[in-house]
Design an enzyme around this catalytic site. Structure first.
Site, PDB file in Angstrom:
ATOM      1  N   HIS A 158       0.820  -1.222   0.000  1.00  0.00           N
ATOM      2  CA  HIS A 158       0.000   0.000   0.000  1.00  0.00           C
ATOM      3  C   HIS A 158       0.853   1.272   0.000  1.00  0.00           C
ATOM      4  O   HIS A 158       0.299   2.372   0.010  1.00  0.00           O
ATOM      5  CB  HIS A 158      -0.951   0.020   1.203  1.00  0.00           C
ATOM      6  CG  HIS A 158      -1.960  -1.085   1.193  1.00  0.00           C
ATOM      7  ND1 HIS A 158      -2.794  -1.323   0.114  1.00  0.00           N
ATOM      8  CD2 HIS A 158      -2.270  -2.039   2.120  1.00  0.00           C
ATOM      9  CE1 HIS A 158      -3.572  -2.370   0.387  1.00  0.00           C
ATOM     10  NE2 HIS A 158      -3.269  -2.823   1.587  1.00  0.00           N
ATOM     11  N   ASP A 193      -2.723 -10.577  -2.485  1.00  0.00           N
ATOM     12  CA  ASP A 193      -3.241 -10.131  -1.185  1.00  0.00           C
ATOM     13  C   ASP A 193      -4.750  -9.849  -1.299  1.00  0.00           C
ATOM     14  O   ASP A 193      -5.245  -9.499  -2.375  1.00  0.00           O
ATOM     15  CB  ASP A 193      -2.491  -8.867  -0.772  1.00  0.00           C
ATOM     16  CG  ASP A 193      -2.783  -8.406   0.647  1.00  0.00           C
ATOM     17  OD1 ASP A 193      -1.947  -8.671   1.533  1.00  0.00           O
ATOM     18  OD2 ASP A 193      -3.839  -7.765   0.859  1.00  0.00           O
ATOM     19  N   HIS A 195      -6.232  -7.319  -0.330  1.00  0.00           N
ATOM     20  CA  HIS A 195      -6.424  -5.906  -0.682  1.00  0.00           C
ATOM     21  C   HIS A 195      -5.679  -5.556  -1.960  1.00  0.00           C
ATOM     22  O   HIS A 195      -4.586  -6.085  -2.217  1.00  0.00           O
ATOM     23  CB  HIS A 195      -5.910  -5.008   0.455  1.00  0.00           C
ATOM     24  CG  HIS A 195      -6.557  -5.289   1.789  1.00  0.00           C
ATOM     25  ND1 HIS A 195      -5.985  -6.129   2.723  1.00  0.00           N
ATOM     26  CD2 HIS A 195      -7.716  -4.853   2.322  1.00  0.00           C
ATOM     27  CE1 HIS A 195      -6.772  -6.185   3.791  1.00  0.00           C
ATOM     28  NE2 HIS A 195      -7.832  -5.425   3.569  1.00  0.00           N
ATOM     29  N   ASP A 282      -4.179 -12.826   3.593  1.00  0.00           N
ATOM     30  CA  ASP A 282      -5.426 -12.363   4.219  1.00  0.00           C
ATOM     31  C   ASP A 282      -6.663 -12.633   3.358  1.00  0.00           C
ATOM     32  O   ASP A 282      -7.780 -12.330   3.767  1.00  0.00           O
ATOM     33  CB  ASP A 282      -5.350 -10.879   4.613  1.00  0.00           C
ATOM     34  CG  ASP A 282      -4.697 -10.001   3.569  1.00  0.00           C
ATOM     35  OD1 ASP A 282      -4.357 -10.506   2.473  1.00  0.00           O
ATOM     36  OD2 ASP A 282      -4.526  -8.797   3.830  1.00  0.00           O
TER      37      ASP A 282
END
Ligand SMILES: [Zn+2]
Length: 346
Positions: A158, A193, A195, A282
């Site tokens: 990120h 991931d 996200h 995740d």
């Protein structure tokens, strides 16, 4: 497969963040390291401490303004009367442009996207070693190892060239990809991931030499909200070199593997000479974020499919939070990858 990690990476210990406005304990805990180390060992990895690599490989993807901020902001913050112990932003520019703020509070808002990446006295050192683990894994692959795993914590995907966010400070996957560019003409980054890898996308958005592919929970109602949509395809010379594959919430193995097929097809067409896997765990059905429903066995199938590319590969740890199966999920991915990669690269 070698796994790179340094104990300094455990020192960053963020306390909290805001989730839908409510204060919550920060899930990016040092304990993650113990679980991931156990998972890597169970997959047969040898744990190796990286060397120091200075700022060079990091400055190759981050701005000097930002790196100076990350290194010094905590000490500057402590000089503000009644400031919090950790650096947490409380004001952001609604658009970039205009002048660069001189104050610590202004710069925190400029360089930090959200409240989930508090900066303590330990954050800079932990982030450096996390990035050096990625550099060392890339170096191992450049020297002929078929694959290497970087146990990067704090995670990185990120983080943009000059913005921290989502538990991330230095973009380890981008650092690894840029390092691989020393000899590889084209490098692909595959981000699995939960996200969207918005920082990684941002860093390479205008570049045709690094293809970025991300499979993630649809950001229409999920972090990082502003990025990760299917119509983001790159810009300028990088147009067509970014592929986003958003999935409906709670998608399970079959849907994930179908999206992965599309991603791998794009990667094959790009004909890269090396691959970075941004490995978030995740997407797991039992992860506290609860966005997707990939199973432990599903991670092995994802790994086998990726290994089928037969490319020299750096696997960089991204997310994956405390739950009973965190170690097993890493073991499942690394063992699955190792077996299939030996056959494919044979
Ligand atoms: Zn994540």
């Amino acid at each position: 497969m070698k796994a790179f990690y340094a104990d300094e990476q455990k020192r960053h210990d963020p306390k909290g963040f805001l989730s839908s406005g409510a204060p919550k304990p920060n899930p990016e805990q040092p304990e993650r390291v113990e679980r991931l180390l156990a998972g890597a060992r169970a997959a047969g990895c040898e744990i190796v401490r990286p060397r120091e690599h200075g700022l060079g490989p990091i400055a190759a993807v981050h701005t000097p303004e930002y790196l100076d901020f990350l290194e010094h902001i905590h000490a500057r913050w402590q000089r503000i009367a009644e400031a919090s112990e950790e650096v947490i932003p409380n004001i952001h520019p609604i658009a970039r442009g205009g002048s660069y703020p001189a104050s610590a509070v202004g710069q925190a808002g400029y360089h930090m996207a959200d409240t989930s990446c508090p900066i303590s006295a330990e954050t800079w050192e932990s982030s450096l070693w996390s990035a050096w683990s990625a550099v060392e894994a890339a170096e191992a692959v450049l020297s002929g190892e078929p694959a290497a795993y970087a146990l990067c914590r704090p995670p990185g995907h990120h983080a943009f060239a000059d913005v921290a966010g989502g538990f991330c400070f230095i973009n380890n996957s981008a650092v690894a990809a840029q390092r691989l560019r020393k000899t590889a003409a084209r490098v692909a980054i595959l981000d699995v991931d939960l996200h969207h890898g918005n920082g990684t996308q941002g860093i390479f958005y205008a570049r045709p030499d690094v293809l970025t592919v991300s499979i993630h929970a649809d950001p229409v109602r999920f972090y990082p909200f502003f990025w990760g949509h299917a119509d983001e395809r790159g810009e300028g010379p990088g147009l067509g070199y970014n592929l986003n594959l958003p999935l409906a919430r709670k998608s399970a193995d079959a849907e994930f593997l179908a999206a992965l097929d599309k991603g791998l097809q794009r990667i094959r067409a790009f004909a890269p000479e090396a691959l970075v896997v941004a490995l978030g765990l995740d997407a797991f059905e039992g992860d506290p974020f609860g966005g997707l429903s990939v199973t432990t066995q599903g991670f092995a199938r994802i790994a086998e499919a990726v290994a089928g590319l037969g490319l020299p590969t750096v696997i960089v740890q991204e997310g994956g939070y405390l739950c009973d199966a965190l170690s097993d999920n890493l073991t499942s991915f690394l063992a699955g990858f190792g077996g299939a990669h030996r056959l494919a690269a044979g």
